[in-house]
Design a protein around this motif. Structure first.
Motif, PDB file in Angstrom:
ATOM      1  N   HIS A  86      20.982   0.807  -0.018  1.00 34.16           N
ATOM      2  CA  HIS A  86      22.103   0.936  -0.957  1.00 34.16           C
ATOM      3  C   HIS A  86      22.867   2.228  -0.704  1.00 34.16           C
ATOM      4  O   HIS A  86      22.313   3.246  -0.304  1.00 34.16           O
ATOM      5  CB  HIS A  86      21.580   0.958  -2.395  1.00 34.16           C
ATOM      6  CG  HIS A  86      22.640   1.326  -3.401  1.00 34.16           C
ATOM      7  ND1 HIS A  86      23.435   0.396  -4.037  1.00 34.16           N
ATOM      8  CD2 HIS A  86      23.039   2.543  -3.858  1.00 34.16           C
ATOM      9  CE1 HIS A  86      24.271   1.010  -4.836  1.00 34.16           C
ATOM     10  NE2 HIS A  86      24.059   2.319  -4.746  1.00 34.16           N
ATOM     11  N   CYS A  87      24.160   2.172  -0.977  1.00 36.19           N
ATOM     12  CA  CYS A  87      24.995   3.381  -1.030  1.00 36.19           C
ATOM     13  C   CYS A  87      26.089   3.131  -2.054  1.00 36.19           C
ATOM     14  O   CYS A  87      26.677   2.043  -2.089  1.00 36.19           O
ATOM     15  CB  CYS A  87      25.600   3.691   0.334  1.00 36.19           C
ATOM     16  SG  CYS A  87      26.634   5.186   0.338  1.00 36.19           S
ATOM     17  N   CYS A  88      26.352   4.116  -2.908  1.00 37.66           N
ATOM     18  CA  CYS A  88      27.403   3.958  -3.919  1.00 37.66           C
ATOM     19  C   CYS A  88      28.795   3.958  -3.306  1.00 37.66           C
ATOM     20  O   CYS A  88      29.772   3.622  -3.978  1.00 37.66           O
ATOM     21  CB  CYS A  88      27.276   5.050  -4.977  1.00 37.66           C
ATOM     22  SG  CYS A  88      25.803   4.858  -6.021  1.00 37.66           S
ATOM     23  N   ASN A  89      28.884   4.325  -2.028  1.00 34.76           N
ATOM     24  CA  ASN A  89      30.119   4.198  -1.257  1.00 34.76           C
ATOM     25  C   ASN A  89      29.819   3.296  -0.062  1.00 34.76           C
ATOM     26  O   ASN A  89      30.032   3.666   1.085  1.00 34.76           O
ATOM     27  CB  ASN A  89      30.617   5.567  -0.802  1.00 34.76           C
ATOM     28  CG  ASN A  89      31.964   5.500  -0.109  1.00 34.76           C
ATOM     29  OD1 ASN A  89      32.769   4.610  -0.377  1.00 34.76           O
ATOM     30  ND2 ASN A  89      32.211   6.439   0.799  1.00 34.76           N
ATOM     31  N   CYS A  90      29.314   2.106  -0.360  1.00 36.26           N
ATOM     32  CA  CYS A  90      28.814   1.196   0.678  1.00 36.26           C
ATOM     33  C   CYS A  90      29.931   0.733   1.612  1.00 36.26           C
ATOM     34  O   CYS A  90      31.107   0.740   1.253  1.00 36.26           O
ATOM     35  CB  CYS A  90      28.139  -0.011   0.039  1.00 36.26           C
ATOM     36  SG  CYS A  90      29.204  -0.946  -1.093  1.00 36.26           S
ATOM     37  N   ASN A  91      29.536   0.315   2.818  1.00 39.01           N
ATOM     38  CA  ASN A  91      30.513  -0.219   3.772  1.00 39.01           C
ATOM     39  C   ASN A  91      30.421  -1.737   3.926  1.00 39.01           C
ATOM     40  O   ASN A  91      31.219  -2.344   4.635  1.00 39.01           O
ATOM     41  CB  ASN A  91      30.423   0.476   5.131  1.00 39.01           C
ATOM     42  CG  ASN A  91      29.009   0.502   5.694  1.00 39.01           C
ATOM     43  OD1 ASN A  91      28.212  -0.401   5.427  1.00 39.01           O
ATOM     44  ND2 ASN A  91      28.690   1.537   6.461  1.00 39.01           N
ATOM     45  N   ILE A 126      24.546   0.759   8.142  1.00 41.89           N
ATOM     46  CA  ILE A 126      25.047  -0.343   7.326  1.00 41.89           C
ATOM     47  C   ILE A 126      24.512  -0.142   5.913  1.00 41.89           C
ATOM     48  O   ILE A 126      23.302  -0.042   5.709  1.00 41.89           O
ATOM     49  CB  ILE A 126      24.570  -1.704   7.865  1.00 41.89           C
ATOM     50  CG1 ILE A 126      24.881  -1.857   9.354  1.00 41.89           C
ATOM     51  CG2 ILE A 126      25.158  -2.843   7.038  1.00 41.89           C
ATOM     52  CD1 ILE A 126      26.330  -1.927   9.687  1.00 41.89           C
ATOM     53  N   THR A 127      25.383  -0.084   4.929  1.00 43.64           N
ATOM     54  CA  THR A 127      24.941   0.116   3.549  1.00 43.64           C
ATOM     55  C   THR A 127      25.508  -0.973   2.646  1.00 43.64           C
ATOM     56  O   THR A 127      26.512  -1.613   2.970  1.00 43.64           O
ATOM     57  CB  THR A 127      25.360   1.501   3.018  1.00 43.64           C
ATOM     58  OG1 THR A 127      26.779   1.670   3.163  1.00 43.64           O
ATOM     59  CG2 THR A 127      24.632   2.607   3.770  1.00 43.64           C
ATOM     60  N   CYS A 186      21.279   7.978  -2.479  1.00 41.46           N
ATOM     61  CA  CYS A 186      22.319   7.718  -1.479  1.00 41.46           C
ATOM     62  C   CYS A 186      23.053   8.990  -1.059  1.00 41.46           C
ATOM     63  O   CYS A 186      23.653   9.041   0.012  1.00 41.46           O
ATOM     64  CB  CYS A 186      23.302   6.667  -1.979  1.00 41.46           C
ATOM     65  SG  CYS A 186      24.521   7.217  -3.181  1.00 41.46           S
ATOM     66  N   GLY A 187      23.048  10.029  -1.889  1.00 39.47           N
ATOM     67  CA  GLY A 187      23.629  11.304  -1.487  1.00 39.47           C
ATOM     68  C   GLY A 187      25.136  11.392  -1.597  1.00 39.47           C
ATOM     69  O   GLY A 187      25.725  12.438  -1.293  1.00 39.47           O
ATOM     70  N   GLU A 188      25.793  10.348  -2.045  1.00 44.20           N
ATOM     71  CA  GLU A 188      27.247  10.378  -2.188  1.00 44.20           C
ATOM     72  C   GLU A 188      27.650  11.172  -3.431  1.00 44.20           C
ATOM     73  O   GLU A 188      26.927  11.201  -4.427  1.00 44.20           O
ATOM     74  CB  GLU A 188      27.788   8.950  -2.309  1.00 44.20           C
ATOM     75  CG  GLU A 188      27.691   8.130  -1.042  1.00 44.20           C
ATOM     76  CD  GLU A 188      28.676   8.568   0.020  1.00 44.20           C
ATOM     77  OE1 GLU A 188      29.794   8.984  -0.359  1.00 44.20           O
ATOM     78  OE2 GLU A 188      28.325   8.501   1.206  1.00 44.20           O
ATOM     79  N   LYS A 189      28.833  11.802  -3.388  1.00 48.04           N
ATOM     80  CA  LYS A 189      29.335  12.512  -4.565  1.00 48.04           C
ATOM     81  C   LYS A 189      29.533  11.548  -5.731  1.00 48.04           C
ATOM     82  O   LYS A 189      29.419  11.942  -6.894  1.00 48.04           O
ATOM     83  CB  LYS A 189      30.659  13.206  -4.223  1.00 48.04           C
ATOM     84  CG  LYS A 189      30.518  14.369  -3.241  1.00 48.04           C
ATOM     85  CD  LYS A 189      31.857  15.021  -2.980  1.00 48.04           C
ATOM     86  CE  LYS A 189      31.715  16.198  -2.021  1.00 48.04           C
ATOM     87  NZ  LYS A 189      33.024  16.838  -1.730  1.00 48.04           N
TER      88      LYS A 189
END
Length: 218
Positions: A81-86, A107-108, A124-127
């Protein structure tokens, strides 16, 4: 099945493994399809497993719109997962790149679409990180997810699609019609599992049309 231009790599002891692009994956590319080899675990089958096996199922599966837990037979289950996923799941049942993904890039995905039953802490480390994902995410974010999907899905027939042949004929027809008429967009909300609704629907109603199929959120 995961997009062929990908590979699995170990990241660290906290995250574990992840999936990375080996070549450019253009925006609009289908990055994952639930194919016929995926492992499907019904709610009843899930309860029959031991707690140890249930923990493993929870770690590597997602819950689809029917309430089944799906485990990928390939390394698609290692997409993080990423809160700014691609990439993101779509109302058409496949996942898609929502921007160009470059070689070496991870790939997120957006776990909030996976019909979570409990909250999961994020790293996820995103701002813009939400710090956790959980059952409330679908209602809170589906409109924003739709905007991201609608921006990119218009490219679906313009780029090379190694996984296109795995789509069923109904989905392919829906995509052909969507490209010609964007108002026919099918919201990601179609993937939401409504446990209460499913448990009360008689079998004779299973063929009812999906009311969200033509939902336009522009």
């Amino acid at each position: 099945m995961i997009h062929p231009n990908t590979e699995i790599k170990y990241i660290n002891d906290v995250v574990g493994y992840g999936v990375f692009a080996t070549e450019l994956i253009p925006e609009g590319s289908i990055t994952y399809v639930k194919d016929s080899l995926e492992i499907v675990i019904s709610p009843t089958d899930y309860l029959a497993h031991t707690p140890e096996m249930q923990a493993n199922i929870e770690k590597y599966s997602y819950i689809d719109e029917n309430g089944d837990r799906i485990i990928s037979w390939d390394f698609a289950k290692y997409v993080n997962h990423c809160c700014n996923c691609n990439t993101i799941s779509t109302g058409y049942g496949f996942e898609m790149a929502i921007r160009d993904i470059y070689p070496g890039e991870q790939i997120t995905d957006e776990y909030g679409i996976f019909n979570l039953e409990v909250e999961i802490p994020l790293v996820c480390g995103e701002k813009s990180c939400r710090k956790k994902v959980g059952p409330q995410d679908f209602e809170s974010h589906y409109e924003a997810w739709d905007l991201k999907i609608k921006k990119s899905i218009k490219h679906v027939l313009e780029v090379d699609q190694p996984l296109m042949s795995l789509l069923d004929s109904k989905t392919r027809t829906q995509l052909d019609r969507l490209v010609k008429d964007p108002s026919l967009y099918k919201s990601v909300y179609a993937l939401k599992y409504n446990k209460a609704l499913k448990s009360h629907l008689p079998h004779t109603m299973n063929g009812l049309p999906d009311v969200s199929e033509n939902l336009d959120l522009t």
